[in-house]
Design a protein around this motif. Sequence first.
Motif, short mmCIF file in Angstrom:
data_model
loop_
_atom_site.label_atom_id
_atom_site.label_comp_id
_atom_site.label_asym_id
_atom_site.label_seq_id
_atom_site.Cartn_x
_atom_site.Cartn_y
_atom_site.Cartn_z
N ARG A 51 0.83 -1.21 0.00
CA ARG A 51 0.00 0.00 0.00
C ARG A 51 0.86 1.26 0.00
O ARG A 51 0.65 2.19 -0.78
CB ARG A 51 -0.93 -0.02 1.21
CG ARG A 51 -1.79 1.22 1.36
CD ARG A 51 -2.82 1.09 2.48
NE ARG A 51 -2.34 0.54 3.72
CZ ARG A 51 -1.66 1.23 4.65
NH1 ARG A 51 -1.38 2.50 4.44
NH2 ARG A 51 -1.30 0.66 5.77
N ILE A 52 1.87 1.28 0.85
CA ILE A 52 2.72 2.47 0.97
C ILE A 52 3.60 2.64 -0.27
O ILE A 52 3.79 3.77 -0.74
CB ILE A 52 3.54 2.41 2.27
CG1 ILE A 52 2.58 2.59 3.45
CG2 ILE A 52 4.65 3.45 2.28
CD1 ILE A 52 3.18 2.35 4.80
N GLU A 55 1.60 4.38 -2.79
CA GLU A 55 1.43 5.80 -2.47
C GLU A 55 2.63 6.63 -2.93
O GLU A 55 2.48 7.80 -3.28
CB GLU A 55 1.25 5.99 -0.96
CG GLU A 55 -0.07 5.51 -0.42
CD GLU A 55 -0.14 5.61 1.10
OE1 GLU A 55 0.62 6.42 1.70
OE2 GLU A 55 -0.96 4.88 1.70
N TYR A 56 3.81 6.02 -2.91
CA TYR A 56 5.04 6.72 -3.29
C TYR A 56 5.51 6.38 -4.70
O TYR A 56 6.63 6.69 -5.07
CB TYR A 56 6.15 6.40 -2.27
CG TYR A 56 5.98 7.14 -0.97
CD1 TYR A 56 6.59 8.36 -0.76
CD2 TYR A 56 5.17 6.62 0.04
CE1 TYR A 56 6.43 9.05 0.44
CE2 TYR A 56 5.00 7.30 1.24
CZ TYR A 56 5.63 8.51 1.43
OH TYR A 56 5.46 9.19 2.62
N GLN A 102 8.60 4.00 16.81
CA GLN A 102 8.46 4.29 15.38
C GLN A 102 9.16 3.23 14.53
O GLN A 102 8.58 2.73 13.56
CB GLN A 102 9.03 5.67 15.06
CG GLN A 102 8.23 6.81 15.64
CD GLN A 102 8.95 8.13 15.53
OE1 GLN A 102 10.16 8.22 15.73
NE2 GLN A 102 8.20 9.18 15.21
N GLU A 107 4.03 0.18 9.70
CA GLU A 107 3.45 1.27 8.91
C GLU A 107 4.40 2.48 8.90
O GLU A 107 4.69 3.05 7.86
CB GLU A 107 2.10 1.68 9.52
CG GLU A 107 1.49 2.91 8.90
CD GLU A 107 0.41 2.59 7.90
OE1 GLU A 107 0.12 3.49 7.09
OE2 GLU A 107 -0.14 1.48 7.90
N TRP A 108 4.88 2.85 10.08
CA TRP A 108 5.74 4.02 10.18
C TRP A 108 7.08 3.79 9.45
O TRP A 108 7.52 4.64 8.68
CB TRP A 108 6.01 4.39 11.64
CG TRP A 108 6.60 5.74 11.77
CD1 TRP A 108 5.92 6.91 12.00
CD2 TRP A 108 7.98 6.11 11.61
NE1 TRP A 108 6.80 7.97 12.00
CE2 TRP A 108 8.07 7.50 11.76
CE3 TRP A 108 9.14 5.39 11.36
CZ2 TRP A 108 9.27 8.20 11.68
CZ3 TRP A 108 10.34 6.09 11.27
CH2 TRP A 108 10.39 7.47 11.42
N ARG A 111 6.74 3.67 5.64
CA ARG A 111 6.54 5.03 5.11
C ARG A 111 7.86 5.81 5.14
O ARG A 111 8.18 6.53 4.20
CB ARG A 111 5.46 5.75 5.91
CG ARG A 111 4.99 7.02 5.27
CD ARG A 111 3.74 7.57 5.93
NE ARG A 111 2.61 6.65 5.92
CZ ARG A 111 1.86 6.40 4.85
NH1 ARG A 111 2.12 6.99 3.71
NH2 ARG A 111 0.84 5.56 4.92
N ALA A 114 10.02 4.37 2.31
CA ALA A 114 9.48 4.75 1.00
C ALA A 114 9.76 6.22 0.69
O ALA A 114 10.12 6.57 -0.44
CB ALA A 114 7.97 4.47 0.96
N GLU A 115 9.62 7.06 1.71
CA GLU A 115 9.89 8.48 1.50
C GLU A 115 11.36 8.72 1.17
O GLU A 115 11.70 9.45 0.24
CB GLU A 115 9.50 9.28 2.74
CG GLU A 115 9.66 10.77 2.56
CD GLU A 115 9.15 11.55 3.75
OE1 GLU A 115 9.76 12.60 4.05
OE2 GLU A 115 8.16 11.14 4.38
N SER A 118 12.10 7.29 -2.35
CA SER A 118 11.52 8.12 -3.42
C SER A 118 12.24 9.46 -3.56
O SER A 118 12.18 10.09 -4.61
CB SER A 118 10.03 8.33 -3.20
OG SER A 118 9.79 9.14 -2.08
#
Length: 133
Positions: A51-52, A55-56, A102, A107-108, A111, A114-115, A118
């Motif tokens: 999913r994440i 998003e990216y 974290q 999930e954290w 993300r 991925a950030e 990206s």
Amino acid sequence: MVLLLLGSSARATFAPSGYLYRFEPDTPIIANSYFVQSFPQYESTKDIITRIAREYNLSPSFLIKVAKCESGLNQYALGDRKMSRGIFQIHKKYFPHITDEQAYDPEWSARFAAEKISNGEGYLWTCWRRYAK
């Protein structure tokens, strides 16, 4: 809260987190006196990463491959003499502001990874360097 009716003489109430809040074994059920909601769906680590990644605009299979290489998809994995934590092995030395809570949260941490990836910082992960060729 989620109310689950168990036959005509018992009910269980669950908190939003999915944990059992209250069990009432001999409670008569009266029609129209309750609200039934479906259980929260469990999302696997692979589902979270997929999913994440989308998003990216990253390849889900590639991001899963990196996480598998880093931690075996174990959200509580420890590496580098207990300095790297979680599914993406977030290192305490390089990211001291990131808490254990974290880092261990799939999930954290997905993300976060991925950030970074990206934004062109995939080189921070050994397994990204291994597979990005």
